[in-house]
Design an enzyme around this catalytic site. Structure first.
Site, short mmCIF file in Angstrom:
data_model
loop_
_atom_site.label_atom_id
_atom_site.label_comp_id
_atom_site.label_asym_id
_atom_site.label_seq_id
_atom_site.Cartn_x
_atom_site.Cartn_y
_atom_site.Cartn_z
N ASP A 181 -14.10 71.42 -66.89
CA ASP A 181 -13.67 70.05 -66.56
C ASP A 181 -14.44 68.91 -67.22
O ASP A 181 -15.67 68.92 -67.22
CB ASP A 181 -13.82 69.79 -65.06
CG ASP A 181 -13.34 70.91 -64.19
OD1 ASP A 181 -12.79 71.88 -64.71
OD2 ASP A 181 -13.52 70.80 -62.97
N ARG B 226 -15.16 69.60 -52.79
CA ARG B 226 -15.78 69.24 -54.07
C ARG B 226 -15.03 68.21 -54.91
O ARG B 226 -13.96 67.77 -54.59
CB ARG B 226 -15.99 70.49 -54.89
CG ARG B 226 -14.74 71.30 -55.18
CD ARG B 226 -15.12 72.52 -56.05
NE ARG B 226 -13.96 73.33 -56.37
CZ ARG B 226 -13.61 74.43 -55.71
NH1 ARG B 226 -14.34 74.86 -54.70
NH2 ARG B 226 -12.54 75.11 -56.07
N GLU C 39 -8.17 70.54 -56.43
CA GLU C 39 -9.44 70.25 -57.10
C GLU C 39 -9.32 68.93 -57.87
O GLU C 39 -8.21 68.45 -58.13
CB GLU C 39 -9.78 71.37 -58.10
CG GLU C 39 -9.93 72.74 -57.45
CD GLU C 39 -10.32 73.85 -58.43
OE1 GLU C 39 -11.19 74.64 -58.10
OE2 GLU C 39 -9.74 73.92 -59.53
C1 FRU Z 1 -12.04 72.99 -61.63
C2 FRU Z 1 -13.31 73.46 -60.97
C3 FRU Z 1 -13.84 72.42 -60.01
C4 FRU Z 1 -15.29 72.75 -59.92
C5 FRU Z 1 -15.59 73.19 -61.34
C6 FRU Z 1 -16.61 74.28 -61.44
O1 FRU Z 1 -11.78 73.56 -62.84
O2 FRU Z 1 -13.09 74.70 -60.32
O3 FRU Z 1 -13.18 72.41 -58.77
O4 FRU Z 1 -16.06 71.65 -59.54
O5 FRU Z 1 -14.37 73.63 -61.89
O6 FRU Z 1 -16.96 74.51 -62.76
#
Ligand code: FRU
Length: 503
Positions: free
Chosen positions: A41, A171, A223
């Site tokens: 991300d 998160r 997310e």
């Molecule tokens: C989305 C995710 C988020 C998390 C991150 C971990 O792709 O799963 O929810 O914060 O990647 O790398």
């Protein structure tokens, strides 16, 4: 003797360069990718003092997902990026998961010094030890600040600032300033819904409300959300972006959004139906830059959790999408988010050609006209004929990537089944489809092709598709096809030059 040695040396040098070229043949040329190792991300995207900052989920020790850091890159224009040293390292509270960054102009946090506004990063700490113990409380929100434009960061001694109330997936905080009530709003992904929190100072947070239990797609965990207003016909419309994995329209990871009202406490959606930001398989965790005023620029991770850990690139994995300007558009009674490549991309254009009233019946080969040895280009065209057509990117080894419109289904599609390497994951070679949302008969398209990705912006950004692909050679051939026949009224093709700053 010397001559022989020199010849051998030169041969080795040439072979080494060639090996490197082949090795990096999938390297994106005007999309950001890290020099080496794993990225997912985009995080903490914020504009400050003339510089765009892009942080990203990064594992510096391997090409697969691992203990997360925040990598860092900077840009003056969002299309040429320079990788910077790692910004945030994991610590005793956990890995550094996704989050956002703000410029704390009024120094509400008190981290500012000598009149300098701090950059404050708000991120999730993901604690692998607590995760193993299955406490269900292994994710919580923390902050860090920088007084030197993102170069060095100090984690707040009072972390975490938002402890976990007992929600397994808790998160990806996206924080923005809500001016009418002079407070910060945190939009947080909490399992299968969104929870909003507010704070006067980024350090203490109060729960305001939640949204989504009965709205949108629920094929996976929610997310990386985002929340911001856009003016539309004199009215403020709030956009709530919610990424979801899996459960996307073409499998796996994708971004959905809701439009509605937000009053500093509750988000009220106009409709509970999901709309998709991008129907392709490869635009995930997309969120917008902070501190860009009325401009809202979206950038996503150009991959999908279905195969992100297997894509055949080396020595890095993953790239980002092109930055996209967002807007709203009404189609009959519905309002949709539209996205188009940022205008800054135009500065990378190299000469191409344009043509008016091009008849396509069967196949037109544009390869000669394009004369594009790199296969990086932008193609814009519009046609008043609402009929089947396809644009084919190809190369000397017979790889083909097909981007087209299917009139009977009223769908756009990208077919990467014969685009090169597809066997690293069983679903990778599938054909992806997207509804045509526009009602006009005239179809307009913008296509952006890099070495290993294509981004389709149809009908001025109403239907968007992003797909990655891995051809054996650069896609230097280009065809337009139509069995029933179309007339392309205005076609414009230009090359795009590489823009990444390699250091
Ligand atoms: C989305 C995710 C988020 C998390 C991150 C971990 O792709 O799963 O929810 O914060 O990647 O790398």
């Amino acid at each position: 003797m010397h001559k022989i040695l020199l010849a051998v040396f030169l041969l080795i040098a040439v072979l080494t360069v060639e090996a490197q070229e082949i090795k990096e043949k999938y390297r994106p040329q005007f999309h950001f990718s890290p020099k080496a190792n794993w990225m997912n991300d985009p995080n903490g995207m914020v504009y400050n003092n003339g510089v765009y900052h892009l942080f990203f989920q990064y594992y510096p020790d391997d090409k697969i997902w691992g203990p997360m850091h925040w990598g860092h890159a900077t840009s003056k224009d969002m299309v040429s990026w320079k990788e910077e040293p790692i910004a945030l390292y994991p610590d005793s509270l956990g890995y550094i998961f996704s989050g956002s960054a703000v410029v704390d102009v009024q120094n509400t946090s008190g981290f500012g010094k000598d009149g300098k506004a701090p950059l404050v990063a708000i991120f999730t700490h993901h604690n692998p030890i607590l995760e193993k113990q299955k406490t269900g409380k292994h994710e919580y929100q923390s902050i860090a600040y920088s007084l030197d434009d993102g170069k060095s960061w100090t984690k707040y001694s009072g972390n975490p600032v938002l402890p976990n109330p007992g929600i397994t997936d808790f998160r990806d905080p996206k924080v923005s300033w809500y001016a009418p009530q002079k407070k910060w709003i945190m939009t947080l992904a909490t399992k299968d819904r969104i929870t909003f929190y507010s704070s006067p100072n980024l350090k203490t947070w109060t729960r305001e409300s939640e949204f989504g239990a009965d709205a949108g797609a629920h094929g996976g965990v929610w997310e990386c959300p985002d929340l911001f207003p856009i003016m539309h016909n004199g009215k403020q419309v709030w956009v709530l972006i919610v990424n979801i994995n899996p459960g996307g329209p073409n499998k796996g990871s994708a971004g959905q959004y809701f439009l509605g009202d937000f009053d500093g406490k509750d988000f009220k959606a106009y409709s509970k139906e999901t709309k998709w930001l991008d129907f392709g398989a490869d635009n995930y965790a997309a969120v917008t830059f902070g501190n860009t005023g009325d401009r809202h620029v979206l950038l996503g991770w150009m991959s999908n959790w279905q195969y992100a850990n297997q894509v055949p690139t080396d020595p890095w994995r993953s790239a980002n999408t092109i930055a996209r300007d967002l807007g709203l558009k009404s189609v009959d009674k519905e309002i949709y988010l539209i996205s188009v490549p940022v205008k800054e991309l135009d500065a990378l254009s190299t000469p191409g050609f344009s043509q008016k009233s091009m008849q396509v019946k069967g196949q037109v080969d544009l390869t000669e006209k394009a004369k594009n040895a790199t296969g990086l280009f932008r193609l814009d065209f519009d046609t008043k004929n609402n009929a089947d057509f396809a644009i084919v990117l190809a190369n000397q080894s017979g790889n083909e990537l097909v981007i087209g419109y299917d009139k009977a289904a009223n769908q756009y599609y990208i077919d990467r089944s014969k685009s090169g390497k597809t066997d690293f994951e069983k679903g990778f070679g599938e054909k992806h489809t997207a509804p045509r949302l526009a009602k006009s008969t005239t179809i307009s398209l913008t296509l952006i092709a890099d070495a290993a990705s294509v981004e389709l912006f149809a009908d001025a950004g109403l239907t968007v598709m992003t797909d990655i692909f891995f051809p054996d050679y650069a896609m230097t051939k280009l065809y337009v096809k139509s069995v029933s026949g179309i007339t392309i009224d205005n076609l414009k093709y230009s090359g795009i030059r590489p823009s990444m700053v390699l250091n």
